[in-house]
Design an enzyme around this catalytic site. Structure first.
Site, PDB file in Angstrom:
ATOM      1  N   PRO A  79       0.826  -1.215   0.000  1.00 53.10           N
ATOM      2  CA  PRO A  79       0.000   0.000   0.000  1.00 53.10           C
ATOM      3  C   PRO A  79       0.859   1.264   0.000  1.00 53.10           C
ATOM      4  O   PRO A  79       1.874   1.345   0.702  1.00 53.10           O
ATOM      5  CB  PRO A  79      -0.809  -0.132   1.294  1.00 53.10           C
ATOM      6  CG  PRO A  79      -0.900  -1.603   1.534  1.00 53.10           C
ATOM      7  CD  PRO A  79       0.427  -2.157   1.064  1.00 53.10           C
ATOM      8  N   CYS A  80       0.407   2.246  -0.787  1.00 48.65           N
ATOM      9  CA  CYS A  80       1.197   3.473  -0.944  1.00 48.65           C
ATOM     10  C   CYS A  80       0.813   4.557   0.049  1.00 48.65           C
ATOM     11  O   CYS A  80       1.549   5.533   0.227  1.00 48.65           O
ATOM     12  CB  CYS A  80       1.033   4.008  -2.361  1.00 48.65           C
ATOM     13  SG  CYS A  80      -0.662   4.524  -2.771  1.00 48.65           S
ATOM     14  N   GLN A  81      -0.341   4.410   0.722  1.00 47.21           N
ATOM     15  CA  GLN A  81      -0.848   5.496   1.568  1.00 47.21           C
ATOM     16  C   GLN A  81       0.121   5.953   2.657  1.00 47.21           C
ATOM     17  O   GLN A  81       0.155   7.158   2.979  1.00 47.21           O
ATOM     18  CB  GLN A  81      -2.194   5.094   2.193  1.00 47.21           C
ATOM     19  CG  GLN A  81      -3.326   4.927   1.203  1.00 47.21           C
ATOM     20  CD  GLN A  81      -3.409   3.490   0.683  1.00 47.21           C
ATOM     21  OE1 GLN A  81      -2.433   2.747   0.751  1.00 47.21           O
ATOM     22  NE2 GLN A  81      -4.570   3.105   0.174  1.00 47.21           N
ATOM     23  N   PRO A  82       0.947   5.054   3.237  1.00 47.39           N
ATOM     24  CA  PRO A  82       1.876   5.548   4.267  1.00 47.39           C
ATOM     25  C   PRO A  82       2.950   6.490   3.742  1.00 47.39           C
ATOM     26  O   PRO A  82       3.634   7.142   4.547  1.00 47.39           O
ATOM     27  CB  PRO A  82       2.521   4.246   4.792  1.00 47.39           C
ATOM     28  CG  PRO A  82       1.523   3.170   4.490  1.00 47.39           C
ATOM     29  CD  PRO A  82       0.924   3.585   3.169  1.00 47.39           C
ATOM     30  N   TYR A  83       3.093   6.598   2.410  1.00 43.74           N
ATOM     31  CA  TYR A  83       4.226   7.329   1.841  1.00 43.74           C
ATOM     32  C   TYR A  83       3.830   8.469   0.912  1.00 43.74           C
ATOM     33  O   TYR A  83       4.700   9.253   0.515  1.00 43.74           O
ATOM     34  CB  TYR A  83       5.130   6.349   1.077  1.00 43.74           C
ATOM     35  CG  TYR A  83       5.327   5.042   1.813  1.00 43.74           C
ATOM     36  CD1 TYR A  83       6.095   4.992   2.970  1.00 43.74           C
ATOM     37  CD2 TYR A  83       4.696   3.876   1.380  1.00 43.74           C
ATOM     38  CE1 TYR A  83       6.251   3.804   3.672  1.00 43.74           C
ATOM     39  CE2 TYR A  83       4.844   2.685   2.081  1.00 43.74           C
ATOM     40  CZ  TYR A  83       5.617   2.653   3.222  1.00 43.74           C
ATOM     41  OH  TYR A  83       5.751   1.476   3.924  1.00 43.74           O
TER      42      TYR A  83
END
Length: 355
Positions: A79-83
């Site tokens: 998942p890309c949301q943390p970055y």
């Protein structure tokens, strides 16, 4: 493309709609994806490879569950949301990073670490603590790895989807490995790439303008359309299509202008007028799938090298709405970029990488 007596047996983590699997087939490397894992039931329904992905949170996978496949390659698109730059950037403190962090830990626990590792994520991952934890583990285990920031534009596809990629190969069993501390932002394997136009990826039919017209709420309060928000069929660039495409009109991807106006008349500063006179519509899910390199039909990009004799094709389940199709495409990746990296870098010999 063979690699001596060894063939790829890959695990595809965070598999989504199978972008890594299609990338492997694009590369024409001898091998297969032996298992795929994802928690998303909608994405899992889209996997067109005759084998259902394992529906599970990646952080719930055990060492034993992974080792039973005897895989020698791990593909990851966490998942890309943390970055993301527009998010809270919680990085390794974000619960959605748990799956990747768990795999990093398992990498040091499995009896036989994979020979090859491929990871894809968003711009900004290269600055993250999660990336630091991954590369530290790779060095400890003796991997040679390279990092990349690439966009499909560099490979002739008119879509600006800049993404981070990591390619790693196990070269020893002791700490070290090879790393030159360079974040590669160029693609060295083509002397010249002919850029395709948007027209080459479009569906035909005047009815599409009405069928995919923009909802009024997307533009009613806009003062003007920003650069690349509206493109013509002759354009050689579109903006990145995100999972929010179709949900709102702010920075989620380009829209298509289907009619011309007299030269010199700029009406994009008046969105309400522009949508009506220019016939501005959304790109269809099929058009975006083509731009992302998925083999949905004969209009999708094809490898210039000799590919597989019977590659898998891509199709939409008829039960999914356009919003669902746009969302999972926005969460996916560009098959051509993945496939070319696999062919020229990940599964190439060390000597070829250094040419």
């Amino acid at each position: 493309m063979t690699m001596g007596s060894m063939s790829v047996k890959a695990l595809e983590f965070f598999s989504g709609i199978g972008g890594m699997h299609y990338g492997l087939e694009w590369s024409a490397v001898e091998g297969e994806v032996v298992a795929s894992f994802d928690i998303n039931p909608v994405a899992n329904e889209w996997h067109n490879f005759g084998r259902d992905p394992v529906q599970i949170g990646i952080d719930n996978l055990t060492k034993r569950a992974i080792e039973k496949y005897e895989a020698n390659a791990w593909f990851m698109s966490p998942p890309c949301q943390p970055y993301t730059r527009t998010g809270k950037q919680l990085d390794d403190e974000d619960p959605r990073a748990a799956g990747l962090l768990h795999l990093i830990d398992l990498l040091g626990q499995v009896e036989r670490p994979p020979q090859w590792i491929f990871l894809e994520n968003v711009l900004n991952f290269e600055k993250s603590r999660s990336r630091d934890r991954l590369t530290k583990q790779l060095r400890t285990l003796g991997y040679d790895f390279q990092e990349w920031l690439l966009t499909p534009l560099q490979m002739g596809i008119p879509n600006d989807r800049l993404r981070y990629y990591l390619t790693a190969k196990l070269v020893g069993s002791s700490p070290g490995g090879g790393y030159d501390d360079e974040l590669r932002t160029y693609w060295p394997y083509y002397n010249q790439t002919t850029m395709a136009t948007v027209a080459e990826f479009l569906e035909e039919g005047d009815e599409l303008t009405e069928q995919y017209k923009l909802p009024e709420m997307f533009y009613k309060k806009k003062q003007a359309f920003s650069q690349y928000a509206v493109v013509k069929a002759s354009a050689m660039r579109t903006s990145c299509f995100t999972k929010a495409y179709g949900h709102h009109g702010r920075g989620a991807g380009s829209y298509l202008q289907t009619r011309d106006v007299p030269e010199g008349e700029d009406i994009l500063n008046d969105p309400i007028k522009a949508v009506k006179l220019l016939g501005i519509r959304s790109f269809t899910p099929k058009e975006i799938a083509r731009l992302h390199g998925f083999p949905i039909d004969d209009r999708a990009p094809k490898p210039t090298h000799q590919g597989l004799s019977e590659p898998h094709t891509f199709s939409f389940p008829p039960t999914l709405t356009n919003l669902q199709r746009w969302r999972v495409l926005g969460n996916s990746m560009n098959v051509k970029v993945v496939g070319e990296l696999m062919r020229h870098v990940l599964f190439a010999s060390i000597e070829k990488q250094l040419e």
